[in-house]
Design a protein around this motif. Structure first.
Motif, PDB file in Angstrom:
ATOM      1  N   ASN A  81     -54.161  54.581   0.951  1.00 33.91           N
ATOM      2  CA  ASN A  81     -52.972  55.207   1.122  1.00 33.91           C
ATOM      3  C   ASN A  81     -52.019  54.213   1.886  1.00 33.91           C
ATOM      4  O   ASN A  81     -52.060  53.473   2.342  1.00 33.91           O
ATOM      5  N   ILE A 115     -55.901  62.849  -0.715  1.00 35.14           N
ATOM      6  CA  ILE A 115     -55.568  61.603  -0.487  1.00 35.14           C
ATOM      7  C   ILE A 115     -53.903  61.636  -0.525  1.00 35.14           C
ATOM      8  O   ILE A 115     -53.360  60.870   0.275  1.00 35.14           O
ATOM      9  N   ASP A 116     -53.335  62.079  -1.299  1.00 31.05           N
ATOM     10  CA  ASP A 116     -52.011  62.102  -1.569  1.00 31.05           C
ATOM     11  C   ASP A 116     -51.215  62.863  -0.489  1.00 31.05           C
ATOM     12  O   ASP A 116     -50.041  62.576  -0.259  1.00 31.05           O
ATOM     13  N   ARG A 176     -63.706  51.948  -1.232  1.00 31.54           N
ATOM     14  CA  ARG A 176     -64.334  50.509  -1.406  1.00 31.54           C
ATOM     15  C   ARG A 176     -65.491  50.669  -2.291  1.00 31.54           C
ATOM     16  O   ARG A 176     -66.513  51.604  -1.756  1.00 31.54           O
ATOM     17  N   GLN A 199     -58.365  63.560  -4.826  1.00 28.00           N
ATOM     18  CA  GLN A 199     -57.068  62.850  -5.044  1.00 28.00           C
ATOM     19  C   GLN A 199     -56.078  63.691  -4.159  1.00 28.00           C
ATOM     20  O   GLN A 199     -54.886  63.192  -3.806  1.00 28.00           O
ATOM     21  N   TYR A 221     -61.701  46.795  -2.053  1.00 28.46           N
ATOM     22  CA  TYR A 221     -60.774  48.076  -2.060  1.00 28.46           C
ATOM     23  C   TYR A 221     -60.813  48.427  -3.596  1.00 28.46           C
ATOM     24  O   TYR A 221     -60.275  47.807  -4.548  1.00 28.46           O
ATOM     25  N   VAL A 222     -60.642  49.793  -3.724  1.00 31.35           N
ATOM     26  CA  VAL A 222     -60.161  50.489  -5.098  1.00 31.35           C
ATOM     27  C   VAL A 222     -58.900  51.047  -4.775  1.00 31.35           C
ATOM     28  O   VAL A 222     -58.446  51.361  -5.632  1.00 31.35           O
ATOM     29  N   TYR A 223     -58.898  51.782  -3.421  1.00 28.03           N
ATOM     30  CA  TYR A 223     -57.578  52.505  -3.248  1.00 28.03           C
ATOM     31  C   TYR A 223     -57.574  52.401  -1.837  1.00 28.03           C
ATOM     32  O   TYR A 223     -58.417  52.426  -1.005  1.00 28.03           O
ATOM     33  N   ASP A 255     -51.183  43.827  -4.356  1.00 26.36           N
ATOM     34  CA  ASP A 255     -52.147  44.305  -5.214  1.00 26.36           C
ATOM     35  C   ASP A 255     -53.521  44.393  -4.498  1.00 26.36           C
ATOM     36  O   ASP A 255     -54.110  43.385  -4.371  1.00 26.36           O
ATOM     37  N   TRP A 273     -59.133  55.336   2.407  1.00 29.44           N
ATOM     38  CA  TRP A 273     -59.540  54.028   1.589  1.00 29.44           C
ATOM     39  C   TRP A 273     -60.589  54.534   0.710  1.00 29.44           C
ATOM     40  O   TRP A 273     -61.625  55.176   1.056  1.00 29.44           O
ATOM     41  N   CYS A 276     -65.948  56.643   0.654  1.00 25.61           N
ATOM     42  CA  CYS A 276     -64.367  56.962   0.935  1.00 25.61           C
ATOM     43  C   CYS A 276     -64.451  57.142   2.545  1.00 25.61           C
ATOM     44  O   CYS A 276     -65.184  57.716   3.184  1.00 25.61           O
ATOM     45  N   ALA A 306     -56.343  45.796  -5.608  1.00 23.97           N
ATOM     46  CA  ALA A 306     -57.543  45.865  -6.326  1.00 23.97           C
ATOM     47  C   ALA A 306     -58.409  44.485  -6.519  1.00 23.97           C
ATOM     48  O   ALA A 306     -57.603  43.534  -6.648  1.00 23.97           O
TER      49      ALA A 306
END
Length: 847
Positions: A546, A526-527, A536, A523, A542-544, A560, A534, A624, A562
């Motif tokens: 950047n 990623i930030d 998945r 985390q 997709y879960v996340y 969105d 990403w 990831c 998600a």
């Protein structure tokens, strides 16, 4: 002359330039009148010529259209592995030499200037042809000497009639017990035999020499090991050139055991009869048709028949019908070949009871191989086979489990463990059985197991329990296991023991902890990362993602993502690549790394994408990914590749298309020098040498450039002195006082020294002194010559700069390139004596 004979030497010369083949053939035949040179201008023609009539030696160029010299060599080696093959080429490099050696080249020779290259080529041909002919003669001699080595009790010898020296083969050395003595005198050899036989042996040798006929006899050997042996010998004369007998060859066969065979056979027969009657097992003797002849008392007890009742009957009368085929195959196998068999089958007693018997059968054959009789030993194994079947069924179920399985009796001692448990704890099975769980558990774990067992034995207890326990193997770290325990069926009301399985969950617990740590770290990464990232899930949703990922594919910040699949947010081409990469991760459970080209709004871009699996309890639940833009790097690599290709093309033209005419001109000039005299010849030769030097330096600049292959630890003084040996130093002197070890590419630093030495000699004269020494972070090369003016010191490293009319102007440029390739810096300054001093710094020191 390298050869004493005047046998012709057939040479096949292959070169695509007819002027080179013509010139080389002229020089070779002029150097040795035994050389017969045939020339062709392509490798394909060369192969046809070799297949029609193999030459004594092949001389081939490397750089030829179609099939080059290495490919030609490989084709020749497939059919003619020992045919001498010399690569005579103007293309000189370590790569070509390495490939030639790997392909089995006999010799490798680079074309040079002047006639010395042809003299050297003549010597290489002589050496290769002589080595092959001598090897063939040695092979024939070795083959002759091995003709007598038939088996372990046979040996051979060869007697030289002039020196009376006897050469012994390995078999003979083994028979006489002298394994390391390869030859001896005739007198010493005769002393190995019985004194009464020695005169007869000498007489036989003399007779073979006189009559030239092979003779055969038997003599007593006394090799000194305390045992007398009987040796059957054959002696054959060897006549050379139809004149006299120069050698006697013989073969000796130890027949001692043959004489003792009959006595041993009689003793064995007596022992066999005693064994037959007194054997605790059933024993049967069959005739050659596999019919009963006799059987002992134990056989009568097992089968219920008397010997008289079965005498003359076939084996089929006592075999259960379902097993007749199996026993019939065993009978056929026994009657067809000498040997024995082991079989378990069902037999029928006289009273009709079917029993299981284990049979061991052995055939006795005559000298001609015919079956004389068959002996069988057998026993009733009905109960054993029944218990074995029950046990195998039980163990099959247990062994099918991947977990470690144990059984404890009512006293808490191990009575059974499977292979997985033995492997888990590291103790052998004998150590575990009869021991208690305290062997592999600490006190706390033992108490926990006893508590869980108490729960199982309580009136309202569960059928089985599962708890976590730490196992302490014989070696290594403790192992965390899940213990699944249950009780064995009761014997009446008595507790009969417990059974359980141990499953190693150490890695699972470690992975769970690692996953939690990785999630926290991920985390944070990623930030802050400036690449597309990403996550998945297994449904490719997709879960996340950047912000960089959104910007790259123009996905609005308020979109969105998600539950959105890749195909919902990207083109079909991009989504297909993403899904394919994810699928590879799920299948391999490992990281996947790919280079991809993606068409974006900014045009065609290159990305290096890494996709890793995310685990939960050992299962991959998501992927990831991180994609780094490498467009600038790829464009630079492509540009560099195009430059290298153009540079290699230029080097190839210089190497082949300029050098070949230069070699022809040099060769023709030597022929002119032999035929006439002119003041212009030396001038032409000097011009050709300068052209050769220019080509060599141009090739070095073009091919080597800033390349460094293998860095190794090198003694500076050693490489300085070795380089001095490769330069024409005239009366110049080297003073190398540099004890340190440095890290460098050996071939390139040697080239650096050679160029600096050559520069010093060209400008300092024949008696110049060159010194090599160490400084704080490198070394220097200085000379006692006139030095380099301060105003010219920045220009000396420019290509083409030279104050010597015979110089190429590239020598110091190459020196600077080699220094740059290693990451060093080089400057020129004034030496202590006023000469030039080159300082190389930034050099890594070795250990």
């Amino acid at each position: 002359m390298p050869f004493s004979s005047h046998q012709e030497i057939q040479i096949l010369h292959v070169d695509d330039d007819p002027s080179i083949t013509d010139l080389t053939g002229t020089f070779l035949e002029r150097e040795d009148d035994r050389f017969v040179v045939q020339t062709v201008t392509s490798a394909d023609e060369g192969l046809e010529n070799i297949n029609d009539r193999p030459p004594d030696c092949v001389v081939s160029d490397y750089n030829m259209p179609g099939m080059d010299g290495i490919e030609f060599l490989q084709a020749v080696r497939e059919e003619y592995p020992d045919l001498p093959f010399i690569l005579f080429t103007g293309k000189g490099s370590e790569t070509v030499a390495s490939d030639a050696i790997a392909a089995g080249v006999t010799d490798y020779l680079q074309k040079g200037s002047g006639t010395e290259q042809y003299e050297l080529l003549v010597n290489r041909i002589h050496n290769a042809v002589r080595a092959r002919r001598e090897a063939k003669r040695a092979d024939r001699q070795e083959q002759l000497m091995r003709l007598t080595e038939f088996n372990g009790d046979t040996g051979g010898f060869e007697l030289d009639t002039e020196s009376n020296t006897v050469v012994l083969t390995a078999g003979t050395r083994r028979i006489i017990g002298r394994h390391n003595q390869h030859e001896m005198s005739l007198e010493e050899a005769l002393k190995l035999f019985h004194p009464d036989d020695r005169e007869d042996i000498q007489h036989t040798l003399d007779k073979v020499l006189e009559t030239r006929e092979e003779l055969h006899d038997t003599w007593r050997l006394q090799p000194g090991d305390g045992e007398e042996r009987l040796l059957d010998m054959t002696i054959t004369p060897v006549v050379e050139n139809g004149e006299k007998v120069t050698k006697l060859r013989g073969a000796g066969h130890d027949i001692t055991e043959r004489e003792e065979h009959e006595r041993t056979a009689r003793q064995q027969q007596k022992q066999l009869s005693l064994f037959f009657e007194e054997s605790p097992l059933g024993a049967v003797q069959w005739d050659s048709e596999f019919q009963f002849e006799r059987m002992n008392g134990r056989a009568e007890e097992i089968l219920g028949y008397s010997e008289a009742e079965l005498c003359g009957e076939s084996w089929e009368g006592i075999v259960a019908g379902d097993d007749s085929g199996q026993v019939g195959d065993t009978v056929e196998k026994l009657l067809d070949a000498d040997g024995g068999t082991h079989v378990i089958n069902r037999n029928v007693r006289k009273d009709g009871e079917v029993i299981t018997c284990e049979w061991h059968n052995r055939v006795v054959t005559a000298a001609d191989g015919d079956v004389q009789t068959i002996f069988s030993k057998f026993q009733d194994v009905t109960d054993r086979e029944r218990r074995k079947t029950e046990l195998e069924e039980y163990e099959t179920i247990i062994e099918a489990l991947s977990d470690a399985v144990y059984v404890l009796d009512e006293e808490g001692q191990f009575t059974y463990v499977n292979d997985e448990l033995v492997e888990l704890v590291g103790y052998d099975r004998e150590t575990i059985l009869g021991n208690t769980p305290s062997l592999i558990k600490d006190e706390e774990a033992v108490e926990r197991a006893e508590q869980e067992l108490g729960r199982l034995l309580s009136s309202d207890g569960p059928e089985g329990v599962t708890f976590e326990v730490t196992i302490h193997p014989r070696e290594g770290d403790p192992i965390v296991c899940e213990d699944h325990m249950g009780v064995l069926p009761y014997d009446g009301e008595e507790f009969n023991g417990s059974v359980g399985t141990l499953r190693d969950v150490t890695e699972q617990r470690e992975r769970e902890a690692e996953l939690r740590q990785t999630t926290n770290q991920l985390q944070g990464v990623i930030d802050s990362v400036e690449s597309a990232m990403w996550i998945r899930n297994t449904d490719h949703e997709y879960v996340y993602m950047n912000q960089y990922h959104r910007d790259l594919f123009d996905i609005a910040d308020d979109t969105d993502i998600a539950g959105k699949r890749a195909v919902d947010l990207h083109s079909a081409e991009v989504a297909g690549k993403f899904q394919q990469n994810d699928q590879r991760v799920y299948e391999t459970r490992e990281q996947v790394e790919v280079e991809e080209v993606i068409q974006t709004d900014d045009g065609r871009q290159y990305f290096l994408t890494r996709i890793v699996p995310l685990f939960d309890n050992g299962s991959v639940y998501a992927t990831c990914g991180i994609a780094t833009n490498i467009t600038e790097q790829k464009e630079y690599e492509e540009k560099l590749q195009r430059q290298n290709e153009r540079l290699e093309e230029f080097a190839s033209i210089v190497s082949h298309d300029l050098r070949n005419p230069l070699r022809v001109a040099e060769g023709r000039l030597e022929l002119i020098r032999d035929e006439c005299a002119s003041d212009h010849i030396d001038g032409v030769a000097q011009a050709l040498d300068r052209m050769d030097a220019l080509i060599e330096d141009l090739l070095t600049l073009a091919r080597e450039g800033s390349r460094v292959d293998e860095i190794e630890q090198i003694g500076l003084a050693n490489v300085a002195k070795n380089s001095w040996q490769t330069v024409k130093t005239r009366q110049a002197t080297l003073d190398a006082d540099a004890p340190q070890v440095i890290e460098a590419d050996r071939s390139r630093i040697q080239q650096l020294f050679e160029n600096l030495y050559q520069n010093a000699i060209e400008h300092g004269g024949d008696d110049v002194t060159v010194s090599v020494g160490a400084i704080d972070d490198g070394f220097y090369v200085a000379d006692t010559g006139p030095g380099i003016p301060e105003s010219d010191r920045e220009d000396v490293f420019e290509a083409g700069y030279s104050t010597n009319e015979d110089g190429t102007g590239f020598g110091l440029r190459i020196v600077e390139q080699i220094a740059d390739a290693h990451g060093w810096e080089i400057i020129v300054t004034e030496g202590k004596g006023g000469g030039a001093r080159f300082e190389i710094t930034g050099v890594e020191k070795g250990a």
